[in-house]
Design a protein around this motif. Structure first.
Motif, PDB file in Angstrom:
ATOM      1  N   ALA A 163       0.801  -1.228   0.000  1.00 48.24           N
ATOM      2  CA  ALA A 163       0.000   0.000   0.000  1.00 48.24           C
ATOM      3  C   ALA A 163       0.833   1.277   0.000  1.00 48.24           C
ATOM      4  N   SER A 164       2.150   1.183   0.153  1.00 46.48           N
ATOM      5  CA  SER A 164       2.969   2.399   0.103  1.00 46.48           C
ATOM      6  C   SER A 164       2.723   3.130  -1.212  1.00 46.48           C
ATOM      7  N   GLY A 165       2.442   4.431  -1.119  1.00 41.58           N
ATOM      8  CA  GLY A 165       2.154   5.227  -2.300  1.00 41.58           C
ATOM      9  C   GLY A 165       0.690   5.313  -2.647  1.00 41.58           C
ATOM     10  N   SER A 166      -0.167   4.621  -1.886  1.00 42.43           N
ATOM     11  CA  SER A 166      -1.606   4.638  -2.167  1.00 42.43           C
ATOM     12  C   SER A 166      -2.222   5.989  -1.807  1.00 42.43           C
ATOM     13  N   PRO A 167      -3.226   6.428  -2.571  1.00 38.46           N
ATOM     14  CA  PRO A 167      -3.919   7.660  -2.208  1.00 38.46           C
ATOM     15  C   PRO A 167      -4.865   7.439  -1.040  1.00 38.46           C
ATOM     16  N   VAL A 168      -4.952   8.417  -0.155  1.00 36.83           N
ATOM     17  CA  VAL A 168      -5.976   8.452   0.878  1.00 36.83           C
ATOM     18  C   VAL A 168      -7.089   9.349   0.349  1.00 36.83           C
ATOM     19  N   LEU A 169      -8.250   8.780   0.088  1.00 35.71           N
ATOM     20  CA  LEU A 169      -9.333   9.519  -0.554  1.00 35.71           C
ATOM     21  C   LEU A 169     -10.421   9.900   0.438  1.00 35.71           C
ATOM     22  N   GLY A 170     -10.844  11.153   0.377  1.00 31.45           N
ATOM     23  CA  GLY A 170     -11.988  11.644   1.128  1.00 31.45           C
ATOM     24  C   GLY A 170     -12.825  12.496   0.202  1.00 31.45           C
ATOM     25  N   GLY A 171     -14.035  12.061  -0.089  1.00 30.18           N
ATOM     26  CA  GLY A 171     -14.851  12.772  -1.063  1.00 30.18           C
ATOM     27  C   GLY A 171     -14.250  12.769  -2.448  1.00 30.18           C
ATOM     28  N   GLY A 172     -13.395  11.794  -2.730  1.00 28.10           N
ATOM     29  CA  GLY A 172     -12.725  11.721  -4.019  1.00 28.10           C
ATOM     30  C   GLY A 172     -11.466  12.554  -4.107  1.00 28.10           C
ATOM     31  N   LEU A 173     -11.231  13.445  -3.129  1.00 30.40           N
ATOM     32  CA  LEU A 173     -10.002  14.235  -3.078  1.00 30.40           C
ATOM     33  C   LEU A 173      -8.875  13.415  -2.459  1.00 30.40           C
ATOM     34  N   VAL A 174      -7.640  13.643  -2.918  1.00 31.76           N
ATOM     35  CA  VAL A 174      -6.483  12.940  -2.359  1.00 31.76           C
ATOM     36  C   VAL A 174      -5.991  13.719  -1.144  1.00 31.76           C
ATOM     37  N   LEU A 175      -6.216  13.158   0.047  1.00 30.83           N
ATOM     38  CA  LEU A 175      -5.868  13.818   1.304  1.00 30.83           C
ATOM     39  C   LEU A 175      -4.446  13.517   1.753  1.00 30.83           C
ATOM     40  N   GLY A 176      -3.838  12.471   1.189  1.00 30.98           N
ATOM     41  CA  GLY A 176      -2.493  12.101   1.588  1.00 30.98           C
ATOM     42  C   GLY A 176      -2.008  10.883   0.832  1.00 30.98           C
ATOM     43  N   VAL A 177      -0.773  10.456   1.160  1.00 32.57           N
ATOM     44  CA  VAL A 177      -0.122   9.325   0.506  1.00 32.57           C
ATOM     45  C   VAL A 177       0.379   8.356   1.575  1.00 32.57           C
ATOM     46  N   VAL A 217       2.650  17.182   0.453  1.00 34.77           N
ATOM     47  CA  VAL A 217       2.705  16.709  -0.929  1.00 34.77           C
ATOM     48  C   VAL A 217       2.729  17.890  -1.886  1.00 34.77           C
ATOM     49  N   LYS A 218       1.835  18.837  -1.696  1.00 31.49           N
ATOM     50  CA  LYS A 218       1.751  19.979  -2.609  1.00 31.49           C
ATOM     51  C   LYS A 218       3.014  20.846  -2.550  1.00 31.49           C
ATOM     52  N   ASP A 219       3.570  21.035  -1.362  1.00 24.76           N
ATOM     53  CA  ASP A 219       4.823  21.795  -1.249  1.00 24.76           C
ATOM     54  C   ASP A 219       5.934  21.118  -2.041  1.00 24.76           C
ATOM     55  N   PHE A 220       6.005  19.805  -1.942  1.00 23.38           N
ATOM     56  CA  PHE A 220       7.019  19.033  -2.672  1.00 23.38           C
ATOM     57  C   PHE A 220       6.821  19.160  -4.181  1.00 23.38           C
ATOM     58  N   LEU A 221       5.585  19.037  -4.630  1.00 21.84           N
ATOM     59  CA  LEU A 221       5.309  19.125  -6.071  1.00 21.84           C
ATOM     60  C   LEU A 221       5.610  20.523  -6.606  1.00 21.84           C
ATOM     61  N   ARG A 222       5.207  21.547  -5.863  1.00 27.93           N
ATOM     62  CA  ARG A 222       5.475  22.917  -6.305  1.00 27.93           C
ATOM     63  C   ARG A 222       6.976  23.191  -6.402  1.00 27.93           C
ATOM     64  N   SER A 223       7.734  22.720  -5.421  1.00 29.34           N
ATOM     65  CA  SER A 223       9.176  22.986  -5.409  1.00 29.34           C
ATOM     66  C   SER A 223       9.905  22.303  -6.559  1.00 29.34           C
ATOM     67  N   ASN A 224       9.267  21.294  -7.143  1.00 30.47           N
ATOM     68  CA  ASN A 224       9.880  20.578  -8.270  1.00 30.47           C
ATOM     69  C   ASN A 224       9.146  20.823  -9.593  1.00 30.47           C
ATOM     70  N   ALA A 225       8.266  21.824  -9.599  1.00 30.98           N
ATOM     71  CA  ALA A 225       7.538  22.220 -10.808  1.00 30.98           C
ATOM     72  C   ALA A 225       6.775  21.055 -11.436  1.00 30.98           C
ATOM     73  N   ILE A 226       6.155  20.242 -10.572  1.00 29.85           N
ATOM     74  CA  ILE A 226       5.333  19.124 -11.030  1.00 29.85           C
ATOM     75  C   ILE A 226       3.880  19.592 -11.059  1.00 29.85           C
ATOM     76  N   ALA A 227       3.223  19.472 -12.197  1.00 25.49           N
ATOM     77  CA  ALA A 227       1.850  19.956 -12.334  1.00 25.49           C
ATOM     78  C   ALA A 227       0.882  19.090 -11.535  1.00 25.49           C
ATOM     79  N   PHE A 228      -0.094  19.736 -10.890  1.00 26.98           N
ATOM     80  CA  PHE A 228      -1.152  19.015 -10.182  1.00 26.98           C
ATOM     81  C   PHE A 228      -2.381  19.906 -10.107  1.00 26.98           C
ATOM     82  N   THR A 229      -3.503  19.313  -9.712  1.00 26.70           N
ATOM     83  CA  THR A 229      -4.775  20.026  -9.615  1.00 26.70           C
ATOM     84  C   THR A 229      -5.231  20.057  -8.166  1.00 26.70           C
TER      85      THR A 229
END
Length: 256
Positions: A163-177, A217-229
């Motif tokens: 399960a490492s790397g699995s999304p934690v979903l709440g209301g369909g939103l990814v709340l964590g990894v 997660v979002k801080d990490f993605l932003r710092s590496n210019a990885i696109a996300f929604t």
């Protein structure tokens, strides 16, 4: 199903059942049904995946746990029986996170909440290998309970290695990894990562699953210019099954 099943008494009952069951038994959960087949077997024709990843964007970037790919001589991802080579695009120095670049074109990618989720709630989290073969996934609303605390995310959840790397979903939103399971009692303190190859110890007694929260997660993605929604709008209705969304978002990770 009566929506009152998601009330406070149901969630308290869930907490007690999962705490008693420990990491190796799937407790009954209000608003959810659990697969009855042996866990972590993807079928005789499926590749032997050892961790899970999450589609981040239309380019095919995949978020996973750092420990699942850090020591691999080669990394592959699998989706719907298609296996492709992946390259490591970014590694977090502060959290157990990594991003893989792939040639896959996802049907659906993750949406993260725009603001932090402060309250406990019913969530769904499961490994790629398990969720792909769940015969009842169309009816599974949640299988765990989140416990946000100081920017981290703790879960009462039955997930096991893979399960490492699995999304934690709440209301369909990814709340964590999902990254590891941590013992909370005095009998067997410690932790174990939740990839098949990264198991460091077997925990006994009460434990919780640790996930890297969406803010990290979002801080990490932003710092590496990885696109996300990101959005605060739920992606699913309150009683709409989340397991199918997890199956669509997830990929299997293979360490070569």
């Amino acid at each position: 199903m009566n929506t009152s099943a998601l009330g406070l008494s149901a969630l308290v009952g869930l907490s007690l059942l999962l705490a008693i069951a420990g990491p190796c038994r799937a407790a009954p959960v209000a608003g959810a049904s659990m697969a009855g087949k042996p866990r972590h077997q993807a079928g005789p024709s499926a590749p032997d995946v050892h961790a899970t990843g999450i589609f981040l964007n239309a380019a095919g970037d995949v978020l996973t746990a750092r420990h699942a790919v850090r020591d691999c001589s080669a990394v592959y991802v699998v989706k719907d029986a298609r296996v492709v080579a992946a390259r490591i695009r970014a590694i977090s120095q502060d959290h157990d996170l990594a991003v893989l670049g792939t040639a896959l074109k996802p049907y659906l990618s993750a949406t993260f909440p725009a603001t932090a989720q402060a309250q406990s709630q019913g969530v769904f989290a499961e490994s790629y290998a398990v969720v792909q073969r769940m015969s009842n996934r169309a009816s599974v609303v949640f299988n765990g309970l989140s416990e946000p605390d100081k920017g981290e995310l703790s879960l009462l959840s039955p997930v096991q290695p893979g399960a490492s790397g699995s999304p934690v979903l709440g209301g369909g939103l990814v709340l964590g990894v999902v990254v590891e399971r941590v013992a909370t009692g005095q009998i067997s303190p410690g932790s174990t990562t939740l990839s098949q190859l990264g198991r460091s110890m077997d925990l006994q007694g009460v434990s919780r699953v640790k996930a890297v929260s969406t803010e990290h997660v979002k801080d990490f993605l932003r710092s590496n210019a990885i696109a996300f929604t990101e959005s605060d709008e739920p992606q699913l209705g309150r009683m709409q099954a989340q397991a199918p969304r997890a199956a669509t978002l997830s990929v299997g990770v293979i360490c070569g």
